[in-house]
Design a protein around this motif. Structure first.
Motif, mmCIF file in Angstrom:
data_model
loop_
_atom_site.group_PDB
_atom_site.id
_atom_site.type_symbol
_atom_site.label_atom_id
_atom_site.label_comp_id
_atom_site.label_asym_id
_atom_site.label_seq_id
_atom_site.Cartn_x
_atom_site.Cartn_y
_atom_site.Cartn_z
ATOM 1 N N ARG A 90 0.825 -1.212 0.000
ATOM 2 C CA ARG A 90 0.000 0.000 0.000
ATOM 3 C C ARG A 90 0.861 1.264 0.000
ATOM 4 O O ARG A 90 0.379 2.345 -0.322
ATOM 5 C CB ARG A 90 -0.933 -0.001 1.219
ATOM 6 N N ASN A 91 2.140 1.131 0.373
ATOM 7 C CA ASN A 91 3.030 2.281 0.391
ATOM 8 C C ASN A 91 3.892 2.371 -0.862
ATOM 9 O O ASN A 91 4.720 3.268 -0.984
ATOM 10 C CB ASN A 91 3.950 2.211 1.619
ATOM 11 N N TYR A 92 3.714 1.441 -1.795
ATOM 12 C CA TYR A 92 4.554 1.385 -2.985
ATOM 13 C C TYR A 92 3.856 2.042 -4.171
ATOM 14 O O TYR A 92 2.642 2.202 -4.198
ATOM 15 C CB TYR A 92 4.895 -0.067 -3.330
ATOM 16 N N SER A 93 4.654 2.404 -5.176
ATOM 17 C CA SER A 93 4.106 2.995 -6.391
ATOM 18 C C SER A 93 3.462 1.913 -7.257
ATOM 19 O O SER A 93 3.678 0.712 -7.052
ATOM 20 C CB SER A 93 5.219 3.684 -7.185
ATOM 21 N N ASN A 94 2.690 2.345 -8.258
ATOM 22 C CA ASN A 94 2.055 1.386 -9.170
ATOM 23 C C ASN A 94 3.082 0.537 -9.903
ATOM 24 O O ASN A 94 2.843 -0.642 -10.191
ATOM 25 C CB ASN A 94 1.189 2.141 -10.180
ATOM 26 N N TYR A 95 4.236 1.106 -10.207
ATOM 27 C CA TYR A 95 5.260 0.385 -10.939
ATOM 28 C C TYR A 95 5.945 -0.666 -10.047
ATOM 29 O O TYR A 95 6.304 -1.749 -10.508
ATOM 30 C CB TYR A 95 6.287 1.367 -11.508
ATOM 31 N N GLN A 96 6.117 -0.349 -8.778
ATOM 32 C CA GLN A 96 6.669 -1.334 -7.845
ATOM 33 C C GLN A 96 5.681 -2.481 -7.622
ATOM 34 O O GLN A 96 6.072 -3.651 -7.538
ATOM 35 C CB GLN A 96 7.013 -0.651 -6.516
ATOM 36 N N ILE A 97 4.403 -2.156 -7.559
ATOM 37 C CA ILE A 97 3.376 -3.192 -7.416
ATOM 38 C C ILE A 97 3.361 -4.088 -8.644
ATOM 39 O O ILE A 97 3.238 -5.307 -8.550
ATOM 40 C CB ILE A 97 1.994 -2.541 -7.194
ATOM 41 N N LEU A 98 3.506 -3.477 -9.823
ATOM 42 C CA LEU A 98 3.542 -4.257 -11.060
ATOM 43 C C LEU A 98 4.719 -5.224 -11.071
ATOM 44 O O LEU A 98 4.584 -6.382 -11.475
ATOM 45 C CB LEU A 98 3.633 -3.307 -12.255
ATOM 46 N N MET A 99 5.887 -4.767 -10.618
ATOM 47 C CA MET A 99 7.060 -5.632 -10.567
ATOM 48 C C MET A 99 6.845 -6.783 -9.593
ATOM 49 O O MET A 99 7.200 -7.939 -9.874
ATOM 50 C CB MET A 99 8.288 -4.799 -10.146
ATOM 51 N N ALA A 100 6.227 -6.492 -8.438
ATOM 52 C CA ALA A 100 5.925 -7.541 -7.468
ATOM 53 C C ALA A 100 4.951 -8.556 -8.053
ATOM 54 O O ALA A 100 5.077 -9.771 -7.830
ATOM 55 C CB ALA A 100 5.346 -6.924 -6.197
ATOM 56 N N GLN A 101 3.998 -8.080 -8.828
ATOM 57 C CA GLN A 101 3.029 -8.972 -9.469
ATOM 58 C C GLN A 101 3.715 -9.883 -10.486
ATOM 59 O O GLN A 101 3.451 -11.094 -10.525
ATOM 60 C CB GLN A 101 1.955 -8.125 -10.164
ATOM 61 N N LYS A 102 4.629 -9.318 -11.279
ATOM 62 C CA LYS A 102 5.342 -10.121 -12.276
ATOM 63 C C LYS A 102 6.233 -11.163 -11.617
ATOM 64 O O LYS A 102 6.300 -12.327 -12.065
ATOM 65 C CB LYS A 102 6.186 -9.200 -13.170
ATOM 66 N N LEU A 103 6.916 -10.796 -10.567
ATOM 67 C CA LEU A 103 7.777 -11.740 -9.854
ATOM 68 C C LEU A 103 6.952 -12.858 -9.210
ATOM 69 O O LEU A 103 7.360 -14.025 -9.211
ATOM 70 C CB LEU A 103 8.593 -11.003 -8.790
ATOM 71 N N THR A 104 5.792 -12.504 -8.675
ATOM 72 C CA THR A 104 4.920 -13.512 -8.067
ATOM 73 C C THR A 104 4.478 -14.539 -9.099
ATOM 74 O O THR A 104 4.433 -15.749 -8.821
ATOM 75 C CB THR A 104 3.684 -12.839 -7.439
ATOM 76 N N VAL A 105 4.167 -14.081 -10.302
ATOM 77 C CA VAL A 105 3.760 -14.998 -11.378
ATOM 78 C C VAL A 105 4.877 -15.989 -11.675
ATOM 79 O O VAL A 105 4.642 -17.203 -11.789
ATOM 80 C CB VAL A 105 3.395 -14.199 -12.648
ATOM 81 N N THR A 106 6.100 -15.506 -11.778
ATOM 82 C CA THR A 106 7.243 -16.382 -12.065
ATOM 83 C C THR A 106 7.454 -17.397 -10.950
ATOM 84 O O THR A 106 7.716 -18.583 -11.208
ATOM 85 C CB THR A 106 8.522 -15.541 -12.244
ATOM 86 N N ILE A 107 7.317 -16.963 -9.707
ATOM 87 C CA ILE A 107 7.491 -17.874 -8.571
ATOM 88 C C ILE A 107 6.410 -18.945 -8.569
ATOM 89 O O ILE A 107 6.676 -20.131 -8.330
ATOM 90 C CB ILE A 107 7.479 -17.084 -7.246
ATOM 91 N N LEU A 108 5.172 -18.567 -8.839
ATOM 92 C CA LEU A 108 4.070 -19.529 -8.883
ATOM 93 C C LEU A 108 4.300 -20.579 -9.966
ATOM 94 O O LEU A 108 4.083 -21.777 -9.744
ATOM 95 C CB LEU A 108 2.748 -18.799 -9.134
ATOM 96 N N GLN A 109 4.753 -20.146 -11.132
ATOM 97 C CA GLN A 109 4.998 -21.088 -12.229
ATOM 98 C C GLN A 109 6.116 -22.059 -11.880
ATOM 99 O O GLN A 109 5.992 -23.276 -12.105
ATOM 100 C CB GLN A 109 5.339 -20.304 -13.506
ATOM 101 N N SER A 110 7.199 -21.545 -11.333
ATOM 102 C CA SER A 110 8.326 -22.405 -10.969
ATOM 103 C C SER A 110 7.935 -23.396 -9.879
ATOM 104 O O SER A 110 8.262 -24.592 -9.943
ATOM 105 C CB SER A 110 9.509 -21.552 -10.500
ATOM 106 N N THR A 111 7.204 -22.911 -8.881
ATOM 107 C CA THR A 111 6.783 -23.774 -7.781
ATOM 108 C C THR A 111 5.870 -24.892 -8.267
ATOM 109 O O THR A 111 5.992 -26.047 -7.828
ATOM 110 C CB THR A 111 6.052 -22.948 -6.701
ATOM 111 N N ALA A 112 4.961 -24.580 -9.169
ATOM 112 C CA ALA A 112 4.004 -25.570 -9.671
ATOM 113 C C ALA A 112 4.715 -26.736 -10.342
ATOM 114 O O ALA A 112 4.406 -27.916 -10.067
ATOM 115 C CB ALA A 112 3.036 -24.907 -10.650
ATOM 116 N N PHE A 113 5.674 -26.460 -11.208
ATOM 117 C CA PHE A 113 6.374 -27.537 -11.913
ATOM 118 C C PHE A 113 7.326 -28.291 -10.990
ATOM 119 O O PHE A 113 7.479 -29.512 -11.110
ATOM 120 C CB PHE A 113 7.138 -26.973 -13.116
#
Length: 337
Positions: A90-113
């Motif tokens: 909630r204290n981060y900019s929209n661009y920092q939130i976007l980066m966190a979202q992209k990293l989360t997607v990569t972690i989820l994909q790696s964890t699943a396989f």
């Protein structure tokens, strides 16, 4: 000293200082009242938004470099992202939130396989079922949060776990999404006006989920599909990742998912793949080596060994971005075994 304090007081007012000047205010008032308003320099404002979005998402993709060498590391990263989302975003900019979202997607994909690989060969059906259910949920969530092209990771998982009917169903959805005129890939948009009408002025997160395409990145230490395991194992690229155009990956998966059930559809897929590789559309020129390699793999599975040999010979003639020479030699030897 008084002059300094006066100047510093003006500095502290920031951009609001501009509004105190009647001459400057007449130029800036439209911008402050309408955040989407931009000043055009002999170029459509629609082009500016598209150019900015491309550079933004290209930067996020380049910075998406989380080292997920094992499942314990993935779980640690997931817990870290959960803490970040719950406490700090909630204290981060929209661009920092976007980066966190992209990293989360990569972690989820790696964890699943990785989760599937860990439980695939154990003699406990209950654990296998639970792990499979969790992996599917992670990949569905990643497809919902990430790029439009991230849906192909779910197709790979369904194919890998022999859920061919589900894989083909998701492929149909992916095919429909990939044909939209507003998609952005490699700085290219078919129709910038349609792009602006579809997502103009919307959040970066919404744009990422609805219009942005990215390469399918296969990490060296994760087994996605067996058909590419040699390329992953023998890659000579310093980062150890294979980057594949989503359009090439889509056609490869179409061929793999249909070849045992609908030969005609599989044949169309491999013909389209051949045209795509030869013409070079939607392909980064520096990564053409992997595309000839993929074409050869599909042709070999189709038992067209002459065409496969030609494709394998073409692969090392391209820019050796992935440096697949050893994998190519192995593939050629397999044609004669």
């Amino acid at each position: 000293m008084e002059l300094f304090l006066e100047l510093y007081g003006l500095y502290e007012k920031g951009i609001a200082l501009l509004q105190q000047s009647h001459s400057v205010r007449s130029f800036t008032i439209d911008f402050f009242c309408n955040p989407r308003h931009c000043i055009s320099f002999n170029q459509d404002s629609e082009d500016w938004e598209g150019m900015f979005d491309y550079e933004l998402f290209r930067e996020k993709s380049n910075n998406d470099a989380i080292f997920t060498q094992n499942i314990n590391r993935c779980l640690h990263l997931l817990r870290s992202m959960e803490t970040l989302i719950n406490l700090r975003l909630r204290n981060y900019s929209n661009y920092q939130i976007l980066m966190a979202q992209k990293l989360t997607v990569t972690i989820l994909q790696s964890t699943a396989f990785m989760l599937h690989s860990r439980f695939a060969n154990i003699a406990n059906n209950k654990l296998i079922y639970k792990a499979d259910k969790i992996s599917c949920y992670m990949l569905k969530l990643a497809a919902k949060m990430g790029f439009v092209s991230d849906i192909l990771y779910l197709v790979m998982y369904y194919y890998k776990t022999l859920k061919h009917k589900k894989a083909r169903k998701v492929l149909e959805i992916a095919n429909n999404k990939f044909q939209q005129p507003y998609l952005m890939y490699m700085s290219d948009v078919d129709d910038i006006k349609v792009y602006t009408a579809e997502v103009g002025g919307q959040s970066c997160s919404t744009k990422m989920q609805r219009v942005v395409m990215g390469d399918i990145r296969l990490s060296k230490n994760i087994n996605y599909i067996d058909e590419l395991k040699h390329e992953q194992r023998l890659i000579g690229h310093i980062e150890g990742n294979i980057d594949i155009s989503p359009f090439v990956m889509l056609l490869m998966l179409e061929f793999l998912c249909y070849r045992q059930f609908y030969e005609y559809t599989a044949a169309i897929a491999i013909d389209n793949l051949k045209d795509l590789v030869e013409e070079g559309d939607f392909i980064r020129p520096c990564t053409r080596d992997i595309y000839w390699q993929i074409l050869g793999i599909c042709q070999q599975l189709q038992e067209d060994h002459c065409a496969a040999l030609y494709s394998y010979i073409e692969a090392p003639r391209q820019d050796l971005f992935h440096n697949l020479k050893n994998a190519t030699k192995l593939r050629i030897r397999s044609l004669y075994s």
